[in-house]
Design a protein around this motif. Structure first.
Motif, PDB file in Angstrom:
ATOM      1  N   HIS A 139      73.264  28.945  29.987  1.00  0.00           N
ATOM      2  CA  HIS A 139      71.894  28.449  29.951  1.00  0.00           C
ATOM      3  C   HIS A 139      71.860  26.971  29.541  1.00  0.00           C
ATOM      4  CE1 HIS A 139      67.537  28.741  29.222  1.00  0.00           C
ATOM      5  NE2 HIS A 139      67.757  28.009  28.152  1.00  0.00           N
ATOM      6  N   GLN A 143      71.770  23.137  32.324  1.00  0.00           N
ATOM      7  CA  GLN A 143      70.781  22.068  32.188  1.00  0.00           C
ATOM      8  C   GLN A 143      71.405  20.747  31.755  1.00  0.00           C
ATOM      9  OE1 GLN A 143      66.887  23.784  30.487  1.00  0.00           O
ATOM     10  NE2 GLN A 143      68.433  25.281  29.914  1.00  0.00           N
ATOM     11  N   HIS A 171      73.441  32.547  34.201  1.00  0.00           N
ATOM     12  CA  HIS A 171      72.432  31.856  33.399  1.00  0.00           C
ATOM     13  C   HIS A 171      72.392  30.354  33.651  1.00  0.00           C
ATOM     14  CE1 HIS A 171      72.803  35.811  31.598  1.00  0.00           C
ATOM     15  NE2 HIS A 171      71.531  35.667  31.304  1.00  0.00           N
ATOM     16  N   VAL A 175      68.797  28.373  35.596  1.00  0.00           N
ATOM     17  CA  VAL A 175      68.087  27.154  35.200  1.00  0.00           C
ATOM     18  C   VAL A 175      68.403  25.982  36.124  1.00  0.00           C
ATOM     19  CG1 VAL A 175      67.851  27.777  32.780  1.00  0.00           C
ATOM     20  CG2 VAL A 175      69.928  26.628  33.549  1.00  0.00           C
ATOM     21  N   GLU A 296      64.047  20.755  23.786  1.00  0.00           N
ATOM     22  CA  GLU A 296      63.469  21.929  24.442  1.00  0.00           C
ATOM     23  C   GLU A 296      64.540  22.884  24.949  1.00  0.00           C
ATOM     24  OE1 GLU A 296      63.172  18.827  25.413  1.00  0.00           O
ATOM     25  OE2 GLU A 296      63.497  18.579  27.567  1.00  0.00           O
ATOM     26  N   ILE A 297      65.724  22.322  25.298  1.00  0.00           N
ATOM     27  CA  ILE A 297      66.806  23.213  25.735  1.00  0.00           C
ATOM     28  C   ILE A 297      67.337  24.008  24.545  1.00  0.00           C
ATOM     29  CG2 ILE A 297      69.068  23.336  26.848  1.00  0.00           C
ATOM     30  CD1 ILE A 297      68.419  20.739  28.269  1.00  0.00           C
ATOM     31  N   ALA A 299      65.609  24.916  22.058  1.00  0.00           N
ATOM     32  CA  ALA A 299      64.611  25.943  21.751  1.00  0.00           C
ATOM     33  C   ALA A 299      64.747  27.128  22.702  1.00  0.00           C
ATOM     34  CB  ALA A 299      63.207  25.343  21.831  1.00  0.00           C
ATOM     35  N   SER A 300      64.884  26.842  24.002  1.00  0.00           N
ATOM     36  CA  SER A 300      64.958  27.960  24.947  1.00  0.00           C
ATOM     37  C   SER A 300      66.271  28.717  24.797  1.00  0.00           C
ATOM     38  CB  SER A 300      64.769  27.458  26.382  1.00  0.00           C
ATOM     39  OG  SER A 300      65.816  26.600  26.744  1.00  0.00           O
ATOM     40  N   ALA A 303      65.870  30.955  21.868  1.00  0.00           N
ATOM     41  CA  ALA A 303      65.028  32.100  22.236  1.00  0.00           C
ATOM     42  C   ALA A 303      65.840  33.127  23.020  1.00  0.00           C
ATOM     43  CB  ALA A 303      63.836  31.623  23.068  1.00  0.00           C
ATOM     44  N   LEU A 304      66.685  32.640  23.932  1.00  0.00           N
ATOM     45  CA  LEU A 304      67.540  33.542  24.715  1.00  0.00           C
ATOM     46  C   LEU A 304      68.480  34.307  23.786  1.00  0.00           C
ATOM     47  CD1 LEU A 304      68.627  34.502  27.490  1.00  0.00           C
ATOM     48  CD2 LEU A 304      70.191  32.560  27.436  1.00  0.00           C
TER      49      LEU A 304
END
Lengths: 356, 364
Positions: A139, A143, A171, A175, A296-297, A299-300, A303-304
């Motif tokens: 993930h 990105q 993953h 993205v 923001e990456i 954060a995501s 969360a994952l």
């Protein structure tokens, strides 16, 4: 080094025989690399040290490092068992058949084999769901790459490694649909020069994120030298390469499991079983995501990680196709452990063949 | 043939870097063996050199001091071997193996505080416009200095062995130590010097690993490179230029196979081209020799023809069976070992020094 430890364990064995009355439990560890590899073996050794600290004088530990996978491992395990080890952890996939063989010769000694799938009455297996960490890694990597090429250093084409590649790819691709994986197999767990060379080759061919499934920190060093390349700590935090190139890591935490199993032997409750824990129970940890990753990456990705830990999300959730385009998982379906343990195929989108 | 992102220039440049540690260690061992000493402790001396070089480079902040330390560390360890085998007359094979174990342990101990530390880097030479030449610039004029030093070392060893009195004495000691002794040469002193040179070279090779090739210190980081160096000395028939070929072949194919894997190229498509070109080069070399009036080696001619034929057959098979698959990554990983052994065995000439591995004492 090896000889030194053999001698050490031999003396220890004699000593244990001499004081047979209050015989401390002897726990042996067989390592595939040196304890200072900074990765896989380092973490197993941290687990061993945690056992020593937790049990104090009640437990003695011995270890032999850099044991080749194959016949040599038989000799080392036999020696350990003959010297009075009561419980032996064999910590590499390639020790599987050897562990079964030696265990049949020593029915009173208990064995725990890491990452394998063969069990008998006195051989249990354990592993961690590294693929959960790989999902988070993919993930982030998907990105972070600007060239859209992610290099992957594979050790041996065994299910555990293939699972990691698939989890990371799914993953990353989620993205970043344009992402491409370049995979090289080095056929070794530990060879810093070869690992560095593989990393350099991938960087030369355009990769700007390097994922590794080998044990040393050499790919990190090669990436640091190259400059604008991102890496992830493998098996251990490898924090000395943070904040760049190492931007996060997968950490194996064996200590609680080792303490638990040693306790079971002391209590007489040890039974051969199979343990496969992930982020949730804490066997797999995600190392600090550094500032090199945009807010923001991070954060995501967190969360994952949290949703995997909570059991809300399975990294292998359909719809997913196999490499040849055939359907593997329908919409919403999740992979069963049996398929994952024997995984021998790439998912759709990965190019190249798996060596058989 | 689509080469994709694969760059031959970078490949050749990187093969030289990959081959240098093995080249340095094996040229040192070659000198020791030509003096009749079989030192199986190359791995131990390499890793000791790797850690000594790394520590000094980090502490002083200069890679050259590091290389000096690497050579000294390797030489010091080899003097231990010299003391045991030359003065105390212990068995060379057993002592060499013990030296490897000792070196691995010692280096792990010395390197405790240096895991994860970064060493000062060795810059590549920059000869301005020369280094910017297309293709050859990066390969010939854009390496780091140690690569040139290792090549110079091979040439120096060759010249000394072949043209100087010192080289003649060294070879005499290696061929027949009793005769050399009878002529009044100090066998033990010559061998001790050769062992120390071998140790220093192995140390340099190790230092190159920890300071340039990886670059970092990790326990056990030589991971068998010393054993490969030993094997190359034997397969190269104890000759410096063959040894250079062997080391570069090994390093080159290691790099090439990684590039083929990363580039997603198919081995079956590349192999015919490689076989045919190697075969043609072999034949051309023989033709050149013939034109100069030299003898033509029948065996080499046949090998060259076989290579070309095999390449053509394989290319034909690829056409006929486009779906043919092999276990590519496996064969690719094995290829550096297979090809290096094959080539050097086909070329093999000469034999081991007569007194290799034998214990010498003036009274016998």
């Amino acid at each position: 080094m090896k000889l030194k430890h053999l001698l050490a364990s031999a003396t220890l064995g004699l000593a244990t025989m001499a004081v047979a009355q209050d015989d401390p439990l002897t726990v042996g560890f067989v390592y595939v690399g040196p304890v200072g590899d900074g990765g896989w073996t380092y973490e197993h050794n941290q687990g061993r040290l945690a056992v020593e600290e937790h049990f104090g004088d009640a437990v003695e530990t011995v270890f032999v490092e850099s044991v080749p996978e194959g016949p040599d491992a038989v000799r080392v395990m036999q020696q350990m068992a003959l010297n009075g080890a009561d419980l032996i952890f064999t910590t590499s996939f390639g020790y599987m058949d050897q562990t079964i063989e030696v265990a049949s010769q020593f029915p009173d000694v208990m064995f725990e084999h890491a990452t394998g799938y063969k069990r008998t009455d006195n051989v249990g297996t354990y592993s961690a769901r590294f693929y959960e960490g790989r999902a988070v890694q993919g993930h982030i990597a998907g990105q972070m790459t600007e060239s859209n090429i992610i290099g992957y250093i594979g050790s041996f084409p065994i299910p555990e490694v293939i699972r990691g590649i698939n989890a990371a790819y799914i993953h990353a691709q989620e993205v970043n649909p344009d992402v491409e994986f370049k995979i090289v197999w080095v056929y070794t767990w530990f060879d810093p020069a070869k690992e560095a060379e593989a990393a350099r080759t991938l960087i030369d061919q355009g990769a700007d994120v390097i994922l590794q499934h080998t044990d040393s920190t050499a790919p990190q060093a090669a990436a640091a030298e190259a400059g604008n390349v991102y890496t992830f700590g493998q098996a251990s935090d490898m924090a000395e390469f943070a904040p760049m190139p190492r931007i996060s890591s997968i950490i194996d935490n064996w200590a609680p499991y080792y303490i638990d199993r040693v306790q079971a032997v002391i209590d007489g409750t040890w039974e051969s079983d199979d343990t496969w824990d992930g982020i949730g129970p804490g066997m797999v940890g995600i190392g600090e995501m550094t500032d090199a990753i945009p807010e923001e990456i991070r954060a995501s990705a967190t969360a994952l990680k949290d949703s995997i830990a909570a059991g809300e999300y399975h990294p292998f959730t359909g719809p997913l196709n196999k490499q040849d385009g055939s359907v593997w998982l329908e919409e919403g379906e999740t992979a069963d452990d049996g398929t994952l343990l024997g995984m021998n195929f790439y998912v759709e989108g990965i190019t190249g063949d798996i060596p058989q | 043939m689509d080469l994709g992102t694969f760059s031959p220039v970078l490949l050749i440049a990187s093969l030289m870097v990959a081959a240098t540690p093995i080249l340095l260690a094996s040229i040192g061992e070659l000198v020791a063996e030509r003096a009749g000493v079989l030192n199986l402790g190359v791995e131990g001396m390499m890793i000791t050199g790797a850690v000594c070089g790394f520590i000094l480079a980090v502490e002083i902040g200069n890679p050259w001091v590091g290389f000096l330390g690497a050579a000294l560390g390797g030489a010091l360890l080899s003097l231990l071997f010299a003391l045991l085998t030359q003065i105390l007359l212990s068995n060379q094979v057993a002592t060499g193996l013990a030296l490897t174990l000792f070196g691995l342990g010692l280096s792990a101990l010395l390197g405790q505080g240096y895991i994860g530390v970064r060493a000062p880097s060795l810059p590549r030479v920059d000869l301005g416009p020369l280094s910017d030449l297309p293709y050859v610039g990066r390969i010939v004029f854009g390496q780091d200095l140690m690569v040139y030093i290792s090549l110079a070392l091979v040439a120096a060893v060759w010249a000394v062995l072949k043209y100087t009195r010192a080289g003649l004495i060294l070879r005499a000691v290696g061929e027949n130590h009793a005769a050399a002794h009878a002529l009044g040469y100090n066998v033990v002193a010559v061998r001790t010097a050769a062992i120390a040179f071998g140790g220093a070279c192995a140390g340099l090779g190790g230092g190159y690993l920890s300071l340039v090739r990886v670059p970092q210190w990790t326990e056990g980081m030589t991971a068998g490179a010393g054993w490969i160096a030993l094997a190359i000395v034997v397969f190269a028939s104890w000759r410096p230029w063959r040894l250079l070929l062997g080391a570069y072949l090994f390093g080159g194919i290691t790099g090439l196979q990684l590039n083929i894997q990363a580039g997603g190229l198919s081995l079956l498509n590349i192999l015919p081209a490689i076989l045919i070109s190697v075969g043609i080069v072999t034949l051309l070399v023989q033709l050149f020799r013939h034109l100069r009036g030299g003898p033509v080696a029948r065996r080499t001619m046949i090998t060259g023809q076989l290579l070309v034929a095999a390449g053509i057959v394989l290319a034909g098979l690829n056409r006929l069976f486009p779906d043919m698959r092999i276990d590519q990554a496996f064969w690719l990983s094995a290829s550096p070992y297979l090809v290096t052994i094959l080539v050097l065995v086909v070329m093999s000439a000469g034999r081991a020094p007569g007194s290799l591995g034998k214990t010498f004492h003036a009274s016998t």
